[in-house]
Design a protein around this motif. Structure first.
Motif, PDB file in Angstrom:
ATOM      1  N   SER A 296       0.823  -1.213   0.000  1.00 13.19           N
ATOM      2  CA  SER A 296       0.000   0.000   0.000  1.00 13.19           C
ATOM      3  C   SER A 296       0.852   1.256   0.000  1.00 13.19           C
ATOM      4  O   SER A 296       0.509   2.264  -0.628  1.00 13.19           O
ATOM      5  CB  SER A 296      -0.936  -0.003   1.215  1.00 13.19           C
ATOM      6  N   GLY A 297       1.967   1.250   0.692  1.00 14.78           N
ATOM      7  CA  GLY A 297       2.816   2.435   0.746  1.00 14.78           C
ATOM      8  C   GLY A 297       3.344   2.808  -0.630  1.00 14.78           C
ATOM      9  O   GLY A 297       3.408   3.990  -0.998  1.00 14.78           O
ATOM     10  N   GLU A 298       3.731   1.785  -1.401  1.00 16.13           N
ATOM     11  CA  GLU A 298       4.236   2.048  -2.753  1.00 16.13           C
ATOM     12  C   GLU A 298       3.136   2.621  -3.647  1.00 16.13           C
ATOM     13  O   GLU A 298       3.360   3.559  -4.418  1.00 16.13           O
ATOM     14  CB  GLU A 298       4.769   0.749  -3.351  1.00 16.13           C
ATOM     15  N   LEU A 299       1.914   2.060  -3.481  1.00 15.41           N
ATOM     16  CA  LEU A 299       0.791   2.543  -4.286  1.00 15.41           C
ATOM     17  C   LEU A 299       0.398   3.964  -3.897  1.00 15.41           C
ATOM     18  O   LEU A 299       0.048   4.784  -4.754  1.00 15.41           O
ATOM     19  CB  LEU A 299      -0.405   1.608  -4.144  1.00 15.41           C
ATOM     20  N   LEU A 300       0.451   4.263  -2.596  1.00 17.15           N
ATOM     21  CA  LEU A 300       0.119   5.619  -2.141  1.00 17.15           C
ATOM     22  C   LEU A 300       1.122   6.642  -2.660  1.00 17.15           C
ATOM     23  O   LEU A 300       0.754   7.779  -2.981  1.00 17.15           O
ATOM     24  CB  LEU A 300       0.063   5.658  -0.613  1.00 17.15           C
ATOM     25  N   ALA A 301       2.379   6.264  -2.760  1.00 15.47           N
ATOM     26  CA  ALA A 301       3.400   7.174  -3.291  1.00 15.47           C
ATOM     27  C   ALA A 301       3.112   7.487  -4.763  1.00 15.47           C
ATOM     28  O   ALA A 301       3.220   8.640  -5.204  1.00 15.47           O
ATOM     29  CB  ALA A 301       4.791   6.576  -3.131  1.00 15.47           C
ATOM     30  N   GLU A 302       2.755   6.447  -5.517  1.00 10.51           N
ATOM     31  CA  GLU A 302       2.421   6.686  -6.921  1.00 10.51           C
ATOM     32  C   GLU A 302       1.141   7.509  -7.056  1.00 10.51           C
ATOM     33  O   GLU A 302       1.002   8.341  -7.972  1.00 10.51           O
ATOM     34  CB  GLU A 302       2.252   5.356  -7.661  1.00 10.51           C
ATOM     35  N   LEU A 303       0.201   7.281  -6.113  1.00 11.57           N
ATOM     36  CA  LEU A 303      -1.055   8.041  -6.148  1.00 11.57           C
ATOM     37  C   LEU A 303      -0.796   9.520  -5.870  1.00 11.57           C
ATOM     38  O   LEU A 303      -1.456  10.396  -6.442  1.00 11.57           O
ATOM     39  CB  LEU A 303      -2.035   7.459  -5.128  1.00 11.57           C
ATOM     40  N   ASP A 304       0.204   9.808  -4.953  1.00  9.26           N
ATOM     41  CA  ASP A 304       0.550  11.205  -4.682  1.00  9.26           C
ATOM     42  C   ASP A 304       1.083  11.894  -5.942  1.00  9.26           C
ATOM     43  O   ASP A 304       0.760  13.054  -6.210  1.00  9.26           O
ATOM     44  CB  ASP A 304       1.595  11.266  -3.569  1.00  9.26           C
ATOM     45  N   LYS A 305       1.908  11.156  -6.691  1.00  4.89           N
ATOM     46  CA  LYS A 305       2.433  11.730  -7.947  1.00  4.89           C
ATOM     47  C   LYS A 305       1.301  11.973  -8.943  1.00  4.89           C
ATOM     48  O   LYS A 305       1.287  12.999  -9.642  1.00  4.89           O
ATOM     49  CB  LYS A 305       3.475  10.795  -8.546  1.00  4.89           C
ATOM     50  N   LEU A 306       0.370  11.013  -9.001  1.00  3.24           N
ATOM     51  CA  LEU A 306      -0.772  11.172  -9.915  1.00  3.24           C
ATOM     52  C   LEU A 306      -1.600  12.391  -9.534  1.00  3.24           C
ATOM     53  O   LEU A 306      -2.019  13.171 -10.391  1.00  3.24           O
ATOM     54  CB  LEU A 306      -1.627   9.906  -9.888  1.00  3.24           C
ATOM     55  N   GLU A 307      -1.799  12.565  -8.222  1.00  7.53           N
ATOM     56  CA  GLU A 307      -2.601  13.704  -7.780  1.00  7.53           C
ATOM     57  C   GLU A 307      -1.890  15.029  -8.065  1.00  7.53           C
ATOM     58  O   GLU A 307      -2.523  16.033  -8.420  1.00  7.53           O
ATOM     59  CB  GLU A 307      -2.888  13.570  -6.287  1.00  7.53           C
ATOM     60  N   GLU A 308      -0.554  15.013  -7.928  1.00 10.68           N
ATOM     61  CA  GLU A 308       0.208  16.225  -8.217  1.00 10.68           C
ATOM     62  C   GLU A 308       0.082  16.617  -9.707  1.00 10.68           C
ATOM     63  O   GLU A 308      -0.092  17.786 -10.041  1.00 10.68           O
ATOM     64  CB  GLU A 308       1.669  16.002  -7.851  1.00 10.68           C
ATOM     65  N   ARG A 309       0.168  15.612 -10.573  1.00 12.53           N
ATOM     66  CA  ARG A 309       0.039  15.879 -12.003  1.00 12.53           C
ATOM     67  C   ARG A 309      -1.377  16.355 -12.350  1.00 12.53           C
ATOM     68  O   ARG A 309      -1.559  17.269 -13.171  1.00 12.53           O
ATOM     69  CB  ARG A 309       0.373  14.634 -12.811  1.00 12.53           C
ATOM     70  N   ALA A 310      -2.367  15.733 -11.750  1.00 16.01           N
ATOM     71  CA  ALA A 310      -3.745  16.130 -12.000  1.00 16.01           C
ATOM     72  C   ALA A 310      -3.999  17.555 -11.523  1.00 16.01           C
ATOM     73  O   ALA A 310      -4.829  18.278 -12.086  1.00 16.01           O
ATOM     74  CB  ALA A 310      -4.706  15.171 -11.316  1.00 16.01           C
ATOM     75  N   GLY A 311      -3.268  17.974 -10.490  1.00 12.39           N
ATOM     76  CA  GLY A 311      -3.445  19.333  -9.996  1.00 12.39           C
ATOM     77  C   GLY A 311      -2.937  20.386 -10.973  1.00 12.39           C
ATOM     78  O   GLY A 311      -3.304  21.558 -10.853  1.00 12.39           O
TER      79      GLY A 311
ATOM     80  N   LEU B   1     -12.326  13.922 -11.251  1.00 11.44           N
ATOM     81  CA  LEU B   1     -11.078  13.145 -11.211  1.00 11.44           C
ATOM     82  C   LEU B   1     -10.432  13.244  -9.836  1.00 11.44           C
ATOM     83  O   LEU B   1      -9.981  12.226  -9.260  1.00 11.44           O
ATOM     84  CB  LEU B   1     -10.136  13.671 -12.294  1.00 11.44           C
ATOM     85  N   ARG B   2     -10.377  14.457  -9.306  1.00  9.03           N
ATOM     86  CA  ARG B   2      -9.758  14.622  -7.987  1.00  9.03           C
ATOM     87  C   ARG B   2     -10.536  13.866  -6.905  1.00  9.03           C
ATOM     88  O   ARG B   2      -9.956  13.257  -6.002  1.00  9.03           O
ATOM     89  CB  ARG B   2      -9.688  16.108  -7.642  1.00  9.03           C
ATOM     90  N   ALA B   3     -11.869  13.897  -6.981  1.00  7.05           N
ATOM     91  CA  ALA B   3     -12.682  13.165  -6.004  1.00  7.05           C
ATOM     92  C   ALA B   3     -12.422  11.659  -6.092  1.00  7.05           C
ATOM     93  O   ALA B   3     -12.338  10.954  -5.057  1.00  7.05           O
ATOM     94  CB  ALA B   3     -14.158  13.461  -6.235  1.00  7.05           C
ATOM     95  N   ASN B   4     -12.273  11.136  -7.292  1.00  8.28           N
ATOM     96  CA  ASN B   4     -12.001   9.711  -7.458  1.00  8.28           C
ATOM     97  C   ASN B   4     -10.614   9.347  -6.942  1.00  8.28           C
ATOM     98  O   ASN B   4     -10.404   8.244  -6.406  1.00  8.28           O
ATOM     99  CB  ASN B   4     -12.134   9.315  -8.930  1.00  8.28           C
ATOM    100  N   ILE B   5      -9.647  10.295  -7.124  1.00  9.49           N
ATOM    101  CA  ILE B   5      -8.305  10.040  -6.547  1.00  9.49           C
ATOM    102  C   ILE B   5      -8.399   9.926  -5.037  1.00  9.49           C
ATOM    103  O   ILE B   5      -7.790   9.032  -4.398  1.00  9.49           O
ATOM    104  CB  ILE B   5      -7.329  11.153  -6.977  1.00  9.49           C
ATOM    105  N   HIS B   6      -9.144  10.839  -4.404  1.00  8.16           N
ATOM    106  CA  HIS B   6      -9.300  10.787  -2.933  1.00  8.16           C
ATOM    107  C   HIS B   6     -10.001   9.495  -2.513  1.00  8.16           C
ATOM    108  O   HIS B   6      -9.672   8.907  -1.453  1.00  8.16           O
ATOM    109  CB  HIS B   6     -10.096  12.011  -2.458  1.00  8.16           C
ATOM    110  N   MET B   7     -10.975   9.049  -3.294  1.00 10.29           N
ATOM    111  CA  MET B   7     -11.677   7.814  -2.943  1.00 10.29           C
ATOM    112  C   MET B   7     -10.727   6.623  -2.960  1.00 10.29           C
ATOM    113  O   MET B   7     -10.734   5.776  -2.062  1.00 10.29           O
ATOM    114  CB  MET B   7     -12.831   7.585  -3.925  1.00 10.29           C
ATOM    115  N   VAL B   8      -9.880   6.538  -4.011  1.00 15.94           N
ATOM    116  CA  VAL B   8      -8.912   5.447  -4.090  1.00 15.94           C
ATOM    117  C   VAL B   8      -7.911   5.557  -2.941  1.00 15.94           C
ATOM    118  O   VAL B   8      -7.486   4.537  -2.362  1.00 15.94           O
ATOM    119  CB  VAL B   8      -8.203   5.455  -5.452  1.00 15.94           C
ATOM    120  N   ARG B   9      -7.526   6.804  -2.589  1.00 23.49           N
ATOM    121  CA  ARG B   9      -6.575   6.992  -1.495  1.00 23.49           C
ATOM    122  C   ARG B   9      -7.151   6.431  -0.194  1.00 23.49           C
ATOM    123  O   ARG B   9      -6.456   5.768   0.580  1.00 23.49           O
ATOM    124  CB  ARG B   9      -6.246   8.476  -1.343  1.00 23.49           C
ATOM    125  N   ARG B  10      -8.427   6.693   0.048  1.00 25.32           N
ATOM    126  CA  ARG B  10      -9.028   6.189   1.291  1.00 25.32           C
ATOM    127  C   ARG B  10      -9.034   4.656   1.333  1.00 25.32           C
ATOM    128  O   ARG B  10      -8.798   4.041   2.381  1.00 25.32           O
ATOM    129  CB  ARG B  10     -10.456   6.723   1.425  1.00 25.32           C
TER     130      ARG B  10
END
Length: 453
Positions: free
Chosen positions: A405-420, A435-444
């Motif tokens: 999960s930690g590795e996936l969360l790190a990649e998700l942070d990069k994805l969220e940064e790019r989406a921003g 898109l941002r709401a769906n990123i937060h949902m996956v993060r949870r």
């Protein structure tokens, strides 16, 4: 850069990128139509006139001045007269585009088929003015021939007395015309001594007594005509059979020189004088640009449309007695007047619209159905910036059971940064927030899984 301006520029960039191919297609079609239709006329045109100090030369100067206002340079080419003008028009290498031509100036053709062949490739822009036959003679010569100061018929010149008559320079239309008149009066060629001198030398010879008579076919604006009408001892021939001439020769009209029209104070002439008159026409090569035809007929109305010695206001220019087929653009002018747009817009702009509007309507008719795909393409282009990140988001979500999960969360942070950093027009902002709401949902979900391990 302000955020609102940034969004506006972004929308314009997307719109141009989407509609660009259609704009390019429209420009290509317009360019092709412009090349094919050639709406703008040449800047130079050659007009064959006539002898110096003649009416053709004087009118040519007026045409040149009027067309210069529209940026068209009219080169005036002096000639011997109407017959030479016709030869120049029929010569493809002469460079002459238009010419003044006197009615009846052409050689007499054996048949109508020969006449049609001779006029192939030539069109008329209308008849412009009467060119009366001015037969000036010396009163002394008339007294010597018939014992009176005034001739009563053309046959009087054929009586013994060796009359000398100048019929105009070679290349003018007068020799052919005089030949027809003498033939109609059954005057043998040897009955008169005929000369073919240019107008000015002939007038000098008449005044010096070297000639008994001379013939012009010219508008009264000719300086030589004006001078002879007021010269003592020189008389103008009165055609008592003017109506008969007009019936025998279709290109002739019976006209009257009114009493006193030359000089009211001196009552010149002292009586009405019956005359015969061919009609001068403006003849052009069939290849002359339609816009130039339009300009010349408009100029003709300004120059010849007023009252004159032999016509009332508005009688010329006319489609009568043209002898040749009327140019389509000239026919349009006589039927409807100047084009509507030329009454309110500069010539070059009005002419461009007038020549191109049919093509513009056709291009618009083609592009309207095609333009319906622009909005969907625009929407697809904008949304594709957002939707492409959903693929990465789904891969991260599907990899949750197999990867830490930690590795996936790190990649998700990069994805969220790019989406921003994604910029979209305000009308599509809801897609970005989704898109941002769906990123937060996956993060949870990922954070929930990490807390369980």
């Amino acid at each position: 850069m302000p955020q609102a301006l940034r969004h506006t520029l972004l929308s314009m960039r997307d719109l141009l990128a989407t509609a660009g191919p259609f704009i390019l297609l429209a420009l290509v079609l317009l360019l092709l139509a412009y090349k094919l239709l050639d709406p703008n006329p040449p800047k130079k045109v050659v007009l064959a006139t006539g002898a110096e100090q003649g009416a053709y030369a004087e009118f040519g100067k007026r045409y040149a001045a009027l067309l210069a206002r529209h940026g068209i340079r009219v080169e005036l080419r002096g000639t011997a007269g109407a017959a030479e003008n016709l030869q120049l028009l029929r010569d493809e290498d002469s460079g002459v585009d238009l010419a003044f031509v006197q009615g009846g100036a052409d050689v007499q053709h054996a048949s109508s088929a020969d006449a049609d062949a001779a006029n192939a490739g030539l069109v008329s822009l209308g008849s412009l003015f009467y060119e009366p036959v001015w037969l000036f003679y010396r009163e002394a010569s008339a007294r010597r021939a018939i014992g009176k100061p005034a001739l009563e018929s053309l046959a009087d010149m054929a009586r013994p007395g060796d009359w000398t008559l100048n019929v105009g320079a070679p290349g003018s239309g007068v020799p052919n015309l005089v030949g027809r008149l003498l033939e109609a009066n059954r005057i043998e060629p040897g009955a008169l001594k005929l000369f073919e001198r240019p107008s000015t030398p002939a007038v000098v010879a008449l005044l010096d007594g070297e000639l008994d008579a001379l013939v012009f076919a010219s508008a009264p604006e000719s300086p030589l005509v004006q001078m002879l009408l007021q010269t003592p001892g020189i008389r103008l021939f009165d055609f008592p059979q003017a109506e008969a001439y007009s019936r025998r020769f279709p290109f002739l009209s019976a006209v009257t020189l009114p009493r006193g029209v030359v000089d009211l104070a001196r009552d010149l002439p002292p009586a009405n004088i019956r005359m015969i008159a061919p009609t001068a026409t403006l003849v052009a090569k069939e290849s002359l640009h339609p816009a130039l035809v339009q300009l010349f007929v408009q100029a003709a109305r300004q120059i010849h449309g007023g009252p004159g010695w032999f016509q009332r206001k508005g009688a010329f220019p006319s489609i009568e007695n043209t002898e040749r087929t009327l140019a389509p653009e000239a026919e349009r002018f006589y039927r409807s007047g100047p084009p509507f747009l030329q009454r309110y817009l500069p010539f070059w702009l009005a002419n461009l619209i007038d020549r191109m509007w049919v093509v513009l309507v056709s291009i618009i008719a083609i592009l309207i159905p095609l333009s319906r795909v622009v909005p969907p393409l625009y929407a697809l282009r904008v949304r594709s910036r957002i939707f492409r990140w959903y693929g990465q988001l789904r891969r991260l979500e599907e990899a949750a059971p197999e990867r830490p999960s930690g590795e996936l969360l790190a990649e998700l942070d990069k994805l969220e940064e790019r989406a921003g950093r994604i910029s979209v027009p305000l009308s599509y902002a809801d897609e970005l927030y989704a898109l941002r709401a769906n990123i937060h949902m996956v993060r949870r979900r990922l954070q929930g899984k990490a807390s369980q391990t």
